[in-house]
Write a protein that holds these residues in place. Structure first.
Motif, mmCIF file in Angstrom:
data_model
loop_
_atom_site.group_PDB
_atom_site.id
_atom_site.type_symbol
_atom_site.label_atom_id
_atom_site.label_comp_id
_atom_site.label_asym_id
_atom_site.label_seq_id
_atom_site.Cartn_x
_atom_site.Cartn_y
_atom_site.Cartn_z
ATOM 1 N N SER A 85 0.839 -1.204 0.000
ATOM 2 C CA SER A 85 0.000 0.000 0.000
ATOM 3 C C SER A 85 0.875 1.254 0.000
ATOM 4 O O SER A 85 0.505 2.283 -0.541
ATOM 5 N N SER B 72 -6.955 2.790 -6.683
ATOM 6 C CA SER B 72 -6.977 1.329 -6.604
ATOM 7 C C SER B 72 -5.685 0.793 -7.209
ATOM 8 O O SER B 72 -5.048 1.469 -8.013
ATOM 9 N N GLN C 127 -11.070 -2.846 2.431
ATOM 10 C CA GLN C 127 -10.942 -2.576 0.988
ATOM 11 C C GLN C 127 -11.822 -3.536 0.201
ATOM 12 O O GLN C 127 -12.069 -4.663 0.617
ATOM 13 N N ASP D 54 -10.799 -1.637 -4.842
ATOM 14 C CA ASP D 54 -9.623 -0.909 -4.338
ATOM 15 C C ASP D 54 -8.351 -1.682 -4.657
ATOM 16 O O ASP D 54 -7.281 -1.095 -4.828
ATOM 17 N N CYS D 55 -8.496 -2.989 -4.678
ATOM 18 C CA CYS D 55 -7.310 -3.828 -4.853
ATOM 19 C C CYS D 55 -7.656 -5.041 -5.717
ATOM 20 O O CYS D 55 -8.650 -5.731 -5.450
#
Ligand SMILES: Nc1ncnc2c1ncn2[C@@H]1O[C@H](COP(=O)(O)OP(=O)(O)OP(=O)(O)O)[C@@H](O)[C@H]1O
Ligand SMILES: [Mg+2]
Length: 492
Positions: A255, A263, A293, A373-374
Protein backbone atom coordinates in the motif's frame (compact mmCIF):
# COMPACT_ATOMS: atom_id res chain seq x y z
CA UNK A 1 29.30 -13.15 -6.49
CA UNK A 2 26.58 -11.84 -8.75
CA UNK A 3 27.19 -8.13 -9.20
CA UNK A 4 24.74 -5.91 -7.44
CA UNK A 5 22.44 -3.92 -9.66
CA UNK A 6 23.27 -0.30 -9.40
CA UNK A 7 26.47 -1.17 -7.53
CA UNK A 8 26.80 -2.07 -3.86
CA UNK A 9 29.49 -1.17 -1.45
CA UNK A 10 32.46 -3.48 -1.23
CA UNK A 11 31.68 -3.88 2.49
CA UNK A 12 28.48 -5.70 1.57
CA UNK A 13 30.43 -7.96 -0.76
CA UNK A 14 33.02 -8.71 1.88
CA UNK A 15 30.31 -9.52 4.41
CA UNK A 16 28.58 -11.69 1.82
CA UNK A 17 31.82 -13.58 1.22
CA UNK A 18 32.29 -14.13 4.95
CA UNK A 19 28.67 -15.20 5.31
CA UNK A 20 29.11 -17.66 2.44
CA UNK A 21 32.29 -19.07 3.98
CA UNK A 22 30.55 -19.42 7.30
CA UNK A 23 27.52 -21.12 5.79
CA UNK A 24 29.72 -23.56 3.92
CA UNK A 25 32.23 -24.01 6.74
CA UNK A 26 31.98 -27.84 6.60
CA UNK A 27 33.00 -27.83 2.94
CA UNK A 28 35.85 -25.47 3.71
CA UNK A 29 37.03 -27.67 6.59
CA UNK A 30 36.96 -30.76 4.37
CA UNK A 31 39.06 -28.95 1.74
CA UNK A 32 41.58 -27.78 4.37
CA UNK A 33 41.76 -31.26 5.95
CA UNK A 34 42.18 -32.87 2.54
CA UNK A 35 44.94 -30.43 1.57
CA UNK A 36 46.71 -30.98 4.91
CA UNK A 37 46.47 -34.78 4.59
CA UNK A 38 47.82 -34.70 1.05
CA UNK A 39 50.67 -32.41 2.09
CA UNK A 40 51.62 -34.56 5.07
CA UNK A 41 51.09 -37.82 3.16
CA UNK A 42 53.32 -36.56 0.40
CA UNK A 43 56.02 -35.70 2.95
CA UNK A 44 55.76 -39.09 4.65
CA UNK A 45 55.99 -40.98 1.36
CA UNK A 46 58.85 -38.91 -0.06
CA UNK A 47 62.42 -40.34 0.13
CA UNK A 48 64.46 -38.66 2.90
CA UNK A 49 67.29 -36.51 1.53
CA UNK A 50 70.44 -35.27 3.30
CA UNK A 51 72.37 -32.14 2.46
CA UNK A 52 76.04 -31.47 3.29
CA UNK A 53 77.90 -28.26 2.64
CA UNK A 54 81.59 -27.70 2.14
CA UNK A 55 82.79 -24.09 2.15
CA UNK A 56 85.88 -23.04 0.23
CA UNK A 57 87.81 -19.77 0.19
CA UNK A 58 89.36 -18.22 -2.91
CA UNK A 59 92.45 -16.13 -2.24
CA UNK A 60 95.41 -14.60 -4.05
CA UNK A 61 98.83 -15.86 -3.06
CA UNK A 62 100.60 -12.56 -3.66
CA UNK A 63 100.21 -8.93 -2.75
CA UNK A 64 102.35 -6.70 -0.50
CA UNK A 65 100.67 -3.34 -0.14
CA UNK A 66 97.10 -2.64 1.06
CA UNK A 67 96.30 -1.50 -2.45
CA UNK A 68 97.46 -4.76 -3.95
CA UNK A 69 95.53 -6.76 -1.39
CA UNK A 70 92.28 -4.86 -2.12
CA UNK A 71 92.75 -5.29 -5.84
CA UNK A 72 93.52 -8.97 -5.30
CA UNK A 73 90.34 -9.46 -3.23
CA UNK A 74 88.24 -7.83 -5.98
CA UNK A 75 89.90 -10.04 -8.56
CA UNK A 76 89.16 -13.15 -6.47
CA UNK A 77 85.48 -12.12 -6.05
CA UNK A 78 85.11 -11.85 -9.81
CA UNK A 79 86.67 -15.26 -10.27
CA UNK A 80 84.45 -16.93 -7.63
CA UNK A 81 81.35 -16.16 -9.72
CA UNK A 82 82.96 -17.89 -12.70
CA UNK A 83 84.12 -20.87 -10.69
CA UNK A 84 80.58 -21.57 -9.41
CA UNK A 85 79.95 -22.85 -12.94
CA UNK A 86 83.22 -24.76 -13.02
CA UNK A 87 82.34 -26.54 -9.74
CA UNK A 88 79.60 -28.55 -11.47
CA UNK A 89 81.39 -28.99 -14.77
CA UNK A 90 82.66 -32.44 -15.89
CA UNK A 91 86.26 -31.23 -15.39
CA UNK A 92 85.53 -31.29 -11.62
CA UNK A 93 82.79 -33.91 -11.31
CA UNK A 94 84.40 -36.47 -13.68
CA UNK A 95 87.26 -37.24 -11.27
CA UNK A 96 84.81 -37.12 -8.28
CA UNK A 97 82.59 -39.78 -9.88
CA UNK A 98 85.50 -42.09 -10.63
CA UNK A 99 87.36 -41.50 -7.30
CA UNK A 100 84.27 -42.23 -5.21
CA UNK A 101 82.97 -44.88 -7.60
CA UNK A 102 79.54 -43.31 -7.65
CA UNK A 103 78.24 -45.21 -10.68
CA UNK A 104 76.67 -42.14 -12.23
CA UNK A 105 77.58 -39.54 -14.81
CA UNK A 106 79.01 -36.08 -14.02
CA UNK A 107 75.87 -34.55 -15.59
CA UNK A 108 73.54 -36.52 -13.28
CA UNK A 109 75.71 -35.78 -10.27
CA UNK A 110 75.55 -32.08 -11.10
CA UNK A 111 71.78 -32.16 -10.44
CA UNK A 112 72.40 -32.94 -6.76
CA UNK A 113 74.90 -30.12 -6.32
CA UNK A 114 74.02 -26.53 -5.58
CA UNK A 115 76.90 -24.04 -5.63
CA UNK A 116 76.45 -20.60 -4.06
CA UNK A 117 78.82 -17.68 -3.85
CA UNK A 118 77.73 -15.33 -1.01
CA UNK A 119 77.73 -11.74 -2.26
CA UNK A 120 80.83 -9.56 -1.65
CA UNK A 121 82.90 -12.49 -0.36
CA UNK A 122 85.42 -14.82 -1.88
CA UNK A 123 83.67 -17.81 -0.34
CA UNK A 124 81.84 -20.58 -2.13
CA UNK A 125 79.34 -23.05 -0.59
CA UNK A 126 79.13 -26.44 -2.26
CA UNK A 127 75.88 -28.10 -1.19
CA UNK A 128 75.37 -31.75 -2.06
CA UNK A 129 72.00 -33.45 -1.54
CA UNK A 130 71.86 -37.27 -1.59
CA UNK A 131 69.75 -40.05 -0.13
CA UNK A 132 72.76 -41.14 1.97
CA UNK A 133 74.05 -38.74 4.63
CA UNK A 134 77.72 -39.94 4.60
CA UNK A 135 77.79 -39.94 0.81
CA UNK A 136 76.58 -36.32 0.63
CA UNK A 137 79.48 -35.24 2.90
CA UNK A 138 82.00 -37.33 0.97
CA UNK A 139 80.92 -35.85 -2.36
CA UNK A 140 80.91 -32.25 -1.07
CA UNK A 141 84.47 -32.61 0.23
CA UNK A 142 85.59 -34.36 -2.96
CA UNK A 143 84.11 -31.58 -5.12
CA UNK A 144 85.87 -28.95 -2.98
CA UNK A 145 89.22 -30.74 -3.37
CA UNK A 146 88.76 -31.38 -7.07
CA UNK A 147 87.74 -27.73 -7.62
CA UNK A 148 91.01 -26.60 -6.00
CA UNK A 149 92.94 -28.83 -8.40
CA UNK A 150 90.92 -27.63 -11.40
CA UNK A 151 91.42 -23.96 -10.47
CA UNK A 152 95.18 -24.53 -10.21
CA UNK A 153 95.31 -26.25 -13.58
CA UNK A 154 93.02 -23.71 -15.30
CA UNK A 155 94.88 -20.62 -14.04
CA UNK A 156 97.16 -18.90 -16.61
CA UNK A 157 100.69 -20.19 -16.11
CA UNK A 158 102.46 -16.87 -16.50
CA UNK A 159 100.35 -15.00 -13.92
CA UNK A 160 102.16 -13.73 -10.91
CA UNK A 161 99.21 -13.76 -8.64
CA UNK A 162 98.10 -17.41 -8.45
CA UNK A 163 94.58 -18.18 -7.15
CA UNK A 164 94.39 -20.69 -4.29
CA UNK A 165 91.26 -22.55 -3.19
CA UNK A 166 91.21 -23.78 0.39
CA UNK A 167 88.49 -25.74 2.12
CA UNK A 168 87.75 -23.71 5.23
CA UNK A 169 84.69 -25.69 6.43
CA UNK A 170 84.68 -29.31 5.32
CA UNK A 171 81.31 -31.06 4.97
CA UNK A 172 80.25 -33.26 7.86
CA UNK A 173 77.78 -36.10 7.78
CA UNK A 174 74.35 -34.51 8.43
CA UNK A 175 72.22 -35.89 11.24
CA UNK A 176 68.85 -34.53 10.05
CA UNK A 177 67.17 -34.81 6.70
CA UNK A 178 66.98 -31.68 4.58
CA UNK A 179 63.82 -32.85 2.89
CA UNK A 180 60.99 -33.62 3.09
CA UNK A 181 60.12 -30.88 5.54
CA UNK A 182 57.03 -32.30 7.21
CA UNK A 183 55.80 -29.11 8.95
CA UNK A 184 56.31 -27.12 5.74
CA UNK A 185 54.53 -29.75 3.63
CA UNK A 186 51.66 -29.84 6.10
CA UNK A 187 51.38 -26.04 6.15
CA UNK A 188 51.53 -25.87 2.35
CA UNK A 189 48.85 -28.56 2.06
CA UNK A 190 46.60 -26.74 4.52
CA UNK A 191 47.09 -23.43 2.71
CA UNK A 192 46.47 -24.88 -0.75
CA UNK A 193 43.43 -26.84 0.55
CA UNK A 194 42.07 -23.67 2.17
CA UNK A 195 42.57 -21.60 -0.98
CA UNK A 196 40.89 -24.24 -3.15
CA UNK A 197 38.08 -24.55 -0.58
CA UNK A 198 37.46 -20.80 -0.64
CA UNK A 199 37.47 -20.81 -4.44
CA UNK A 200 34.99 -23.70 -4.46
CA UNK A 201 32.70 -21.98 -1.95
CA UNK A 202 32.68 -18.79 -4.01
CA UNK A 203 32.02 -20.77 -7.17
CA UNK A 204 29.11 -22.57 -5.51
CA UNK A 205 27.80 -19.24 -4.24
CA UNK A 206 27.70 -17.92 -7.78
CA UNK A 207 26.25 -21.08 -9.29
CA UNK A 208 23.87 -22.18 -6.55
CA UNK A 209 23.17 -19.01 -4.60
CA UNK A 210 19.57 -18.87 -3.53
CA UNK A 211 17.47 -15.94 -2.48
CA UNK A 212 17.74 -16.67 1.21
CA UNK A 213 17.82 -13.10 2.40
CA UNK A 214 17.63 -9.46 1.41
CA UNK A 215 21.28 -9.32 0.43
CA UNK A 216 20.85 -12.20 -2.01
CA UNK A 217 17.70 -10.63 -3.48
CA UNK A 218 19.58 -7.35 -3.76
CA UNK A 219 22.12 -9.04 -5.99
CA UNK A 220 19.40 -9.96 -8.47
CA UNK A 221 17.04 -7.00 -8.50
CA UNK A 222 16.82 -3.41 -7.43
CA UNK A 223 13.20 -3.92 -6.34
CA UNK A 224 12.44 -3.89 -2.62
CA UNK A 225 11.78 -6.92 -0.47
CA UNK A 226 8.16 -6.49 0.60
CA UNK A 227 7.98 -9.29 3.15
CA UNK A 228 9.74 -12.35 4.46
CA UNK A 229 7.25 -15.14 4.98
CA UNK A 230 8.45 -17.92 7.26
CA UNK A 231 7.98 -21.54 6.38
CA UNK A 232 4.65 -22.47 7.90
CA UNK A 233 4.44 -25.20 10.48
CA UNK A 234 0.68 -25.18 10.56
CA UNK A 235 -1.39 -27.43 8.28
CA UNK A 236 -2.72 -24.29 6.64
CA UNK A 237 -0.57 -21.19 6.28
CA UNK A 238 -3.39 -18.86 7.32
CA UNK A 239 -3.39 -20.48 10.77
CA UNK A 240 0.23 -19.72 11.38
CA UNK A 241 0.56 -16.39 13.25
CA UNK A 242 4.05 -15.67 11.91
CA UNK A 243 2.87 -16.24 8.34
CA UNK A 244 -0.25 -14.13 8.86
CA UNK A 245 1.89 -11.36 10.31
CA UNK A 246 4.23 -11.50 7.30
CA UNK A 247 1.28 -11.27 4.91
CA UNK A 248 0.05 -8.20 6.79
CA UNK A 249 3.46 -6.67 6.30
CA UNK A 250 3.19 -7.41 2.62
CA UNK A 251 -0.16 -5.67 2.41
CA UNK A 252 1.10 -2.62 4.26
CA UNK A 253 4.30 -2.36 2.23
CA UNK A 254 2.41 -2.74 -1.03
CA UNK A 255 0.00 0.00 0.00
CA UNK A 256 3.00 2.31 0.59
CA UNK A 257 3.98 1.83 -3.02
CA UNK A 258 0.65 3.12 -4.32
CA UNK A 259 -1.07 6.46 -4.22
CA UNK A 260 -3.52 6.74 -1.37
CA UNK A 261 -7.11 6.56 -2.60
CA UNK A 262 -6.24 4.96 -5.95
CA UNK A 263 -6.98 1.33 -6.60
CA UNK A 264 -4.07 -0.95 -7.39
CA UNK A 265 -3.72 -3.99 -9.56
CA UNK A 266 -0.85 -6.41 -8.93
CA UNK A 267 0.26 -9.67 -10.50
CA UNK A 268 1.66 -12.40 -8.26
CA UNK A 269 4.28 -14.41 -10.07
CA UNK A 270 7.54 -16.25 -9.48
CA UNK A 271 10.42 -17.95 -11.27
CA UNK A 272 9.07 -21.48 -11.17
CA UNK A 273 6.12 -23.57 -10.14
CA UNK A 274 5.36 -24.09 -6.46
CA UNK A 275 7.09 -21.00 -5.07
CA UNK A 276 3.94 -19.87 -3.24
CA UNK A 277 2.15 -17.51 -5.65
CA UNK A 278 -1.38 -18.77 -5.08
CA UNK A 279 -0.94 -19.01 -1.32
CA UNK A 280 0.41 -15.45 -1.21
CA UNK A 281 -2.28 -14.11 -3.58
CA UNK A 282 -5.06 -15.50 -1.38
CA UNK A 283 -3.39 -14.20 1.78
CA UNK A 284 -2.82 -10.74 0.30
CA UNK A 285 -6.41 -10.51 -0.92
CA UNK A 286 -7.80 -11.56 2.47
CA UNK A 287 -5.48 -9.30 4.38
CA UNK A 288 -6.44 -6.31 2.19
CA UNK A 289 -10.14 -7.10 2.56
CA UNK A 290 -9.77 -7.19 6.34
CA UNK A 291 -8.93 -3.47 6.28
CA UNK A 292 -12.23 -2.71 4.56
CA UNK A 293 -10.94 -2.58 0.99
CA UNK A 294 -12.98 -3.95 -1.89
CA UNK A 295 -10.81 -6.77 -3.21
CA UNK A 296 -10.98 -8.88 -6.35
CA UNK A 297 -8.85 -12.02 -6.51
CA UNK A 298 -8.38 -13.35 -10.05
CA UNK A 299 -7.01 -16.73 -11.08
CA UNK A 300 -4.96 -15.61 -14.07
CA UNK A 301 -2.98 -18.85 -14.11
CA UNK A 302 -4.76 -20.20 -17.17
CA UNK A 303 -2.44 -23.20 -17.43
CA UNK A 304 -2.62 -24.80 -13.98
CA UNK A 305 -5.44 -23.01 -12.16
CA UNK A 306 -5.94 -24.06 -8.54
CA UNK A 307 -7.46 -21.01 -6.92
CA UNK A 308 -11.09 -22.15 -7.13
CA UNK A 309 -10.17 -25.58 -5.76
CA UNK A 310 -8.27 -24.03 -2.88
CA UNK A 311 -11.22 -21.82 -1.97
CA UNK A 312 -13.89 -24.45 -2.58
CA UNK A 313 -15.37 -22.56 -5.55
CA UNK A 314 -16.35 -23.43 -9.11
CA UNK A 315 -13.46 -23.33 -11.58
CA UNK A 316 -15.32 -23.93 -14.86
CA UNK A 317 -16.54 -20.36 -15.38
CA UNK A 318 -14.27 -17.39 -14.86
CA UNK A 319 -11.58 -15.30 -16.53
CA UNK A 320 -11.28 -17.25 -19.79
CA UNK A 321 -15.08 -17.29 -20.14
CA UNK A 322 -15.26 -13.50 -19.74
CA UNK A 323 -12.35 -12.89 -22.13
CA UNK A 324 -13.93 -15.00 -24.85
CA UNK A 325 -17.01 -12.83 -24.53
CA UNK A 326 -19.48 -15.46 -23.48
CA UNK A 327 -20.39 -13.92 -20.12
CA UNK A 328 -19.86 -10.69 -18.19
CA UNK A 329 -17.70 -10.27 -15.10
CA UNK A 330 -20.74 -10.14 -12.82
CA UNK A 331 -22.03 -13.43 -14.20
CA UNK A 332 -19.01 -15.38 -12.98
CA UNK A 333 -17.90 -13.56 -9.84
CA UNK A 334 -17.99 -15.74 -6.75
CA UNK A 335 -17.86 -14.65 -3.12
CA UNK A 336 -14.64 -15.77 -1.45
CA UNK A 337 -13.43 -15.91 2.15
CA UNK A 338 -13.16 -12.73 4.18
CA UNK A 339 -15.45 -10.77 1.88
CA UNK A 340 -13.32 -10.91 -1.25
CA UNK A 341 -14.71 -11.42 -4.74
CA UNK A 342 -13.13 -14.22 -6.70
CA UNK A 343 -12.86 -14.61 -10.45
CA UNK A 344 -11.88 -18.22 -11.11
CA UNK A 345 -9.89 -19.21 -14.19
CA UNK A 346 -12.63 -20.71 -16.31
CA UNK A 347 -11.80 -23.53 -18.70
CA UNK A 348 -8.09 -23.60 -19.65
CA UNK A 349 -7.78 -22.02 -23.12
CA UNK A 350 -5.27 -23.22 -25.75
CA UNK A 351 -3.79 -19.71 -26.05
CA UNK A 352 -3.41 -18.25 -22.53
CA UNK A 353 -0.74 -15.68 -23.47
CA UNK A 354 -2.85 -14.22 -26.31
CA UNK A 355 -5.91 -14.03 -24.09
CA UNK A 356 -4.00 -12.28 -21.30
CA UNK A 357 -2.50 -9.80 -23.79
CA UNK A 358 -5.88 -9.10 -25.46
CA UNK A 359 -7.88 -5.87 -25.50
CA UNK A 360 -10.61 -7.71 -23.62
CA UNK A 361 -8.18 -8.33 -20.77
CA UNK A 362 -7.22 -4.68 -20.68
CA UNK A 363 -10.89 -3.65 -20.58
CA UNK A 364 -11.58 -6.18 -17.86
CA UNK A 365 -8.73 -4.77 -15.77
CA UNK A 366 -10.05 -1.24 -16.26
CA UNK A 367 -13.49 -2.35 -15.14
CA UNK A 368 -12.00 -4.13 -12.13
CA UNK A 369 -9.93 -1.07 -11.25
CA UNK A 370 -13.05 1.09 -11.30
CA UNK A 371 -14.92 -1.23 -8.97
CA UNK A 372 -12.26 -2.47 -6.56
CA UNK A 373 -9.62 -0.91 -4.34
CA UNK A 374 -7.31 -3.83 -4.85
CA UNK A 375 -7.10 -6.41 -7.64
CA UNK A 376 -4.78 -9.38 -7.07
CA UNK A 377 -3.97 -11.58 -10.06
CA UNK A 378 -2.51 -15.03 -9.39
CA UNK A 379 -0.45 -15.89 -12.44
CA UNK A 380 1.80 -18.55 -13.95
CA UNK A 381 5.56 -18.48 -13.31
CA UNK A 382 7.73 -16.23 -15.50
CA UNK A 383 10.52 -18.52 -16.65
CA UNK A 384 8.52 -21.28 -18.38
CA UNK A 385 5.84 -19.05 -20.01
CA UNK A 386 5.29 -15.41 -20.95
CA UNK A 387 1.82 -15.05 -19.38
CA UNK A 388 2.94 -13.15 -16.29
CA UNK A 389 5.11 -10.73 -18.28
CA UNK A 390 2.35 -9.82 -20.77
CA UNK A 391 -0.19 -9.47 -17.98
CA UNK A 392 2.05 -7.52 -15.62
CA UNK A 393 2.68 -4.72 -18.12
CA UNK A 394 -1.05 -3.94 -18.02
CA UNK A 395 -1.02 -3.63 -14.23
CA UNK A 396 0.68 -1.53 -11.58
CA UNK A 397 3.42 -4.12 -11.33
CA UNK A 398 4.44 -7.64 -10.55
CA UNK A 399 5.16 -8.97 -7.10
CA UNK A 400 7.68 -11.78 -7.40
CA UNK A 401 7.53 -14.62 -4.88
CA UNK A 402 10.84 -16.41 -4.30
CA UNK A 403 11.38 -19.60 -2.39
CA UNK A 404 14.17 -18.88 0.07
CA UNK A 405 15.79 -22.28 -0.33
CA UNK A 406 15.04 -23.00 -3.94
CA UNK A 407 14.89 -19.90 -6.11
CA UNK A 408 18.39 -19.12 -7.26
CA UNK A 409 19.72 -15.59 -7.46
CA UNK A 410 20.33 -16.13 -11.17
CA UNK A 411 16.70 -17.18 -11.67
CA UNK A 412 15.39 -14.10 -9.88
CA UNK A 413 17.66 -11.89 -11.95
CA UNK A 414 16.26 -13.53 -15.09
CA UNK A 415 12.66 -13.01 -13.89
CA UNK A 416 13.43 -9.36 -13.16
CA UNK A 417 14.99 -8.94 -16.60
CA UNK A 418 12.11 -10.60 -18.44
CA UNK A 419 9.45 -8.60 -16.63
CA UNK A 420 11.24 -5.32 -17.21
CA UNK A 421 11.99 -6.20 -20.83
CA UNK A 422 8.27 -6.79 -21.35
CA UNK A 423 7.59 -3.29 -20.03
CA UNK A 424 6.28 -4.41 -16.66
CA UNK A 425 7.22 -2.85 -13.34
CA UNK A 426 8.53 -5.07 -10.58
CA UNK A 427 6.78 -3.79 -7.45
CA UNK A 428 8.79 -5.97 -5.11
CA UNK A 429 9.87 -9.38 -3.95
CA UNK A 430 8.46 -11.68 -1.29
CA UNK A 431 10.90 -14.14 0.24
CA UNK A 432 8.76 -17.14 1.03
CA UNK A 433 9.51 -20.13 3.23
CA UNK A 434 12.34 -18.46 5.12
CA UNK A 435 13.87 -20.45 7.99
CA UNK A 436 12.28 -19.78 11.34
CA UNK A 437 14.03 -18.65 14.48
CA UNK A 438 12.71 -18.38 17.99
CA UNK A 439 12.49 -14.64 17.52
CA UNK A 440 10.11 -14.95 14.56
CA UNK A 441 7.12 -13.75 16.46
CA UNK A 442 8.87 -10.73 17.84
CA UNK A 443 10.06 -9.28 14.59
CA UNK A 444 13.73 -9.20 15.49
CA UNK A 445 16.16 -8.87 12.66
CA UNK A 446 18.60 -11.74 12.29
CA UNK A 447 20.71 -11.63 9.24
CA UNK A 448 22.39 -14.67 7.74
CA UNK A 449 25.68 -13.18 8.88
CA UNK A 450 24.72 -12.83 12.51
CA UNK A 451 22.58 -15.89 12.85
CA UNK A 452 25.42 -18.22 11.96
CA UNK A 453 23.01 -21.03 11.21
CA UNK A 454 24.09 -23.82 9.03
CA UNK A 455 23.00 -24.26 5.47
CA UNK A 456 22.63 -27.40 3.51
CA UNK A 457 21.54 -28.62 0.16
CA UNK A 458 17.85 -28.98 -0.39
CA UNK A 459 17.04 -30.46 2.96
CA UNK A 460 13.37 -30.91 3.55
CA UNK A 461 12.65 -29.39 0.21
CA UNK A 462 11.91 -30.47 -3.26
CA UNK A 463 14.47 -32.15 -5.45
CA UNK A 464 17.32 -29.98 -6.61
CA UNK A 465 16.62 -27.33 -4.07
CA UNK A 466 19.21 -24.81 -3.17
CA UNK A 467 20.48 -23.62 0.16
CA UNK A 468 19.05 -23.34 3.58
CA UNK A 469 20.30 -20.59 5.73
CA UNK A 470 19.74 -18.70 8.86
CA UNK A 471 18.19 -16.01 6.79
CA UNK A 472 16.37 -13.25 8.57
CA UNK A 473 13.07 -14.71 9.56
CA UNK A 474 11.29 -12.13 11.53
CA UNK A 475 11.59 -9.62 8.81
CA UNK A 476 12.16 -5.98 8.64
CA UNK A 477 11.08 -3.30 6.27
CA UNK A 478 12.02 -3.50 2.63
CA UNK A 479 14.30 -0.90 1.22
CA UNK A 480 11.75 0.70 -1.00
CA UNK A 481 13.04 3.70 -2.83
CA UNK A 482 11.10 6.81 -1.85
CA UNK A 483 8.75 4.79 0.31
CA UNK A 484 8.48 4.35 4.02
CA UNK A 485 7.57 0.77 4.71
CA UNK A 486 6.75 -1.39 7.66
CA UNK A 487 8.43 -4.42 9.11
CA UNK A 488 6.54 -7.57 10.06
CA UNK A 489 6.84 -6.58 13.64
CA UNK A 490 5.70 -3.03 13.43
CA UNK A 491 3.00 -3.56 10.90
CA UNK A 492 -0.46 -3.78 12.33
N1 LIG B 1 5.28 -20.04 3.66
C1 LIG B 1 4.91 -21.30 3.42
N2 LIG B 1 5.14 -22.26 4.33
C2 LIG B 1 4.79 -23.52 4.10
N3 LIG B 1 4.18 -23.95 2.98
C3 LIG B 1 3.94 -23.04 2.03
C4 LIG B 1 4.29 -21.67 2.18
N4 LIG B 1 3.90 -21.01 1.06
C5 LIG B 1 3.35 -21.93 0.24
N5 LIG B 1 3.36 -23.14 0.82
C6 LIG B 1 2.85 -24.40 0.26
O1 LIG B 1 3.56 -24.66 -0.94
C7 LIG B 1 2.72 -25.29 -1.88
C8 LIG B 1 2.78 -24.53 -3.19
O2 LIG B 1 2.24 -23.24 -2.97
P1 LIG B 1 1.41 -22.49 -4.08
O3 LIG B 1 0.39 -23.37 -4.70
O4 LIG B 1 0.94 -21.22 -3.46
O5 LIG B 1 2.57 -22.24 -5.10
P2 LIG B 1 2.42 -21.64 -6.58
O6 LIG B 1 3.62 -20.82 -6.80
O7 LIG B 1 1.10 -20.99 -6.75
O8 LIG B 1 2.51 -22.96 -7.44
P3 LIG B 1 2.09 -23.09 -9.00
O9 LIG B 1 3.19 -22.48 -9.78
O10 LIG B 1 2.03 -24.57 -9.21
O11 LIG B 1 0.80 -22.40 -9.17
C9 LIG B 1 1.32 -25.31 -1.29
O12 LIG B 1 1.08 -26.59 -0.76
C10 LIG B 1 1.40 -24.31 -0.16
O13 LIG B 1 0.54 -24.66 0.91
MG1 LIG C 1 -0.41 -21.23 -8.18
Amino acid sequence: MTPAPGGRTSTVDVLAVFAALRRRAPLLLVAVALGGSLGLGNALLATPMYTSTATVLFSLDRGQSVNELVQGANYAQTLVQTYTEVATAPVVLGPVVSDLDLGTSPQLLARSIDVKAPLNTTLMDIEVTRTSAPESARIANAVAAELARAVASLAPEDTEAGITVRTIAPAVTPVNTSSPNKPLSLATGLAVGGALGIALVLLLEVVLATTTDRAAVGRATSSPVLALVPRSRAASEDRDPAVVEAHRTLRTNLSFLHRRGSSHVVVLTSAASGDGKTTTAIALARSSASTGQRVLLVDADLRRPVLADRLGLLASAGLSTVLTGRVTLDDVLQPGPGGIDVLASGVCPPNPSELLASTEMRELLELARSRYDCVVLDCAPVLPVTDAAVLARQTDGAVVVVDARRTQVRALAEVDLRLRSAGAAVAGVIINRTARTRSSYYGQRRSAWWSGRRTGLGRGGRPGTGLRSGAPVAPVAPVAPNASVASNASDA
